[in-house]
Design a protein around this motif. Structure first.
Motif, PDB file in Angstrom:
ATOM      1  N   GLU A 101      29.706   0.371  36.319  1.00  0.00           N
ATOM      2  CA  GLU A 101      29.683  -0.353  37.586  1.00  0.00           C
ATOM      3  C   GLU A 101      30.525  -1.616  37.474  1.00  0.00           C
ATOM      4  OE1 GLU A 101      26.734  -3.184  40.179  1.00  0.00           O
ATOM      5  OE2 GLU A 101      26.022  -2.232  38.347  1.00  0.00           O
ATOM      6  N   LEU A 147      30.862  -2.893  52.517  1.00  0.00           N
ATOM      7  CA  LEU A 147      29.990  -2.658  51.371  1.00  0.00           C
ATOM      8  C   LEU A 147      29.929  -1.176  51.016  1.00  0.00           C
ATOM      9  CD1 LEU A 147      27.023  -5.103  52.132  1.00  0.00           C
ATOM     10  CD2 LEU A 147      29.023  -5.471  50.671  1.00  0.00           C
ATOM     11  N   ALA A 148      29.988  -0.308  52.005  1.00  0.00           N
ATOM     12  CA  ALA A 148      29.976   1.135  51.748  1.00  0.00           C
ATOM     13  C   ALA A 148      31.247   1.563  51.011  1.00  0.00           C
ATOM     14  CB  ALA A 148      29.836   1.907  53.059  1.00  0.00           C
ATOM     15  N   SER A 179      33.045  -0.355  49.197  1.00  0.00           N
ATOM     16  CA  SER A 179      32.936  -0.977  47.880  1.00  0.00           C
ATOM     17  C   SER A 179      32.088  -0.113  46.942  1.00  0.00           C
ATOM     18  CB  SER A 179      32.318  -2.370  48.027  1.00  0.00           C
ATOM     19  OG  SER A 179      32.136  -2.993  46.790  1.00  0.00           O
ATOM     20  N   ALA A 180      30.926   0.305  47.418  1.00  0.00           N
ATOM     21  CA  ALA A 180      30.037   1.137  46.597  1.00  0.00           C
ATOM     22  C   ALA A 180      30.702   2.460  46.229  1.00  0.00           C
ATOM     23  CB  ALA A 180      28.725   1.384  47.338  1.00  0.00           C
ATOM     24  N   GLY A 218      32.736   2.158  43.251  1.00  0.00           N
ATOM     25  CA  GLY A 218      32.046   1.788  42.023  1.00  0.00           C
ATOM     26  C   GLY A 218      31.731   0.315  41.912  1.00  0.00           C
ATOM     27  N   GLU A 275      29.173  -2.219  43.185  1.00  0.00           N
ATOM     28  CA  GLU A 275      27.882  -2.207  43.868  1.00  0.00           C
ATOM     29  C   GLU A 275      27.098  -3.503  43.723  1.00  0.00           C
ATOM     30  OE1 GLU A 275      25.821   1.701  43.856  1.00  0.00           O
ATOM     31  OE2 GLU A 275      27.178   2.146  42.197  1.00  0.00           O
ATOM     32  N   ARG A 276      27.721  -4.515  43.130  1.00  0.00           N
ATOM     33  CA  ARG A 276      27.122  -5.844  43.087  1.00  0.00           C
ATOM     34  C   ARG A 276      28.210  -6.861  43.407  1.00  0.00           C
ATOM     35  NH1 ARG A 276      22.268  -6.335  38.662  1.00  0.00           N
ATOM     36  NH2 ARG A 276      21.473  -4.226  38.918  1.00  0.00           N
ATOM     37  N   TRP A 277      27.784  -7.939  44.072  1.00  0.00           N
ATOM     38  CA  TRP A 277      28.732  -8.921  44.569  1.00  0.00           C
ATOM     39  C   TRP A 277      28.133 -10.314  44.446  1.00  0.00           C
ATOM     40  CZ3 TRP A 277      26.475  -4.916  47.252  1.00  0.00           C
ATOM     41  CH2 TRP A 277      27.252  -3.759  47.484  1.00  0.00           C
ATOM     42  N   HIS A 284      20.444  -7.627  51.095  1.00  0.00           N
ATOM     43  CA  HIS A 284      21.081  -6.589  50.273  1.00  0.00           C
ATOM     44  C   HIS A 284      20.724  -6.781  48.796  1.00  0.00           C
ATOM     45  CE1 HIS A 284      23.757  -5.006  53.445  1.00  0.00           C
ATOM     46  NE2 HIS A 284      23.759  -6.248  53.886  1.00  0.00           N
ATOM     47  N   GLY A 340      22.140  -5.809  46.130  1.00  0.00           N
ATOM     48  CA  GLY A 340      23.269  -6.027  45.232  1.00  0.00           C
ATOM     49  C   GLY A 340      24.031  -7.310  45.454  1.00  0.00           C
ATOM     50  N   ARG A 347      31.754  -5.623  32.766  1.00  0.00           N
ATOM     51  CA  ARG A 347      30.367  -5.512  33.253  1.00  0.00           C
ATOM     52  C   ARG A 347      29.413  -6.241  32.318  1.00  0.00           C
ATOM     53  NH1 ARG A 347      26.582  -6.377  35.156  1.00  0.00           N
ATOM     54  NH2 ARG A 347      25.010  -5.160  36.247  1.00  0.00           N
TER      55      ARG A 347
END
Length: 258
Positions: free
Chosen positions: A3, A24-25, A27-28, A31, A33-35, A55, A57, A249
């Motif tokens: 991720e 966001l979709a 983005s996910a 890969g 999925e956190r911001w 949210h 994430g 990560r």
């Protein structure tokens, strides 16, 4: 696939308001999925908190950009720094790119920026939070203040400007945020310096909606483009995409705890 975390994305910016869920979709799907939303404009901090609460994430930082130094209010940051989704203080720092005219006005602007920067450094130390540091055309002064006042918690040099001197801060637990600038044709300095940054000090960021990577320059940046940045990093460091994303990560987890 590891991720990716976009460690610097202004999701509280009005340019994301109408289609944030679609952003966001995408983005996910890429890969990411956190911001982390950095604190820059005091006027959007409550929006950042609201997004983080909505949210899972999304995380945020409290801080005031040097351009907004005259609007600095420590009590506003203290109101949210204890929030469970607050992971840092910043973006704070020094920016000498647009200084006023006149010697006295320049001196006063630099004094104010340094005062506000140092207060945010102290705030981060008091709450054991890392710093998100903005430096533009002020490397020596920023380094001096960080070496004098920042504690062991360190932080990240957001949008790292490829100044060789700032590499010394790696030994003081500072990380280096790499963004879309790496893909620009005129990014020769950053391309040359990247291999000199310790791999355990690299982070990925977009700084969206700004600094959109090639081939999307001129359009709004968004977190899905972290993949483009990671691919360019892997190319320049002669490693795999999976390897560099896994390392970044882990670096993000170590610095921000997420």
């Amino acid at each position: 696939m590891s991720e990716i975390v976009d460690t610097h994305i202004h999701l509280d910016d009005p340019r994301y308001t109408e289609d944030l869920e679609a952003v966001l979709a995408r983005s996910a799907a890429a890969g990411v999925e956190r911001w982390i939303i950095p604190g820059a404009d005091p006027g959007t901090l409550e929006r950042a908190v609201e997004l983080a609460e909505r949210h899972p994430g999304i995380f945020f930082a409290v801080g005031v950009h040097p351009y907004d130094a005259r609007r600095y209010d420590r009590s506003l940051l203290e109101r949210y720094i204890g929030h469970e989704k607050c992971v840092a203080v910043g973006e704070c720092g020094l920016d000498y790119y647009r200084l006023p005219e006149g010697e006295e006005a320049v001196a006063e602007e630099k004094r104010l920026q340094a005062e506000v920067f140092c207060d945010q450094i102290a705030l981060a130390a008091a709450h054991d939070k890392p710093l998100i540091v903005h430096i533009r055309e002020a490397s020596r002064d920023a380094q001096r203040l960080l070496e004098a006042h920042a504690g062991e918690r360190g932080g990240v040099l957001h949008c790292y400007n490829a100044d060789h001197q700032l590499l010394q801060l790696a030994s003081r637990n500072f990380y280096y945020g790499i963004g879309g600038v790496l893909t620009f044709k005129n990014a020769r300095k950053l391309v040359e310096v990247l291999p000199r940054i310790p791999r355990d000090r690299l982070l990925i960021e977009t700084d969206g909606p700004y600094l959109t990577p090639h081939p999307y320059r001129g359009k709004r940046n968004e977190p899905a483009y972290c993949r483009i940045i990671a691919e360019k990093m892997a190319e320049l460091l002669a490693c795999s995409f999976e390897e560099i994303t896994a390392e970044c990560r882990e670096n993000t987890r170590r610095l921000f705890g997420i």
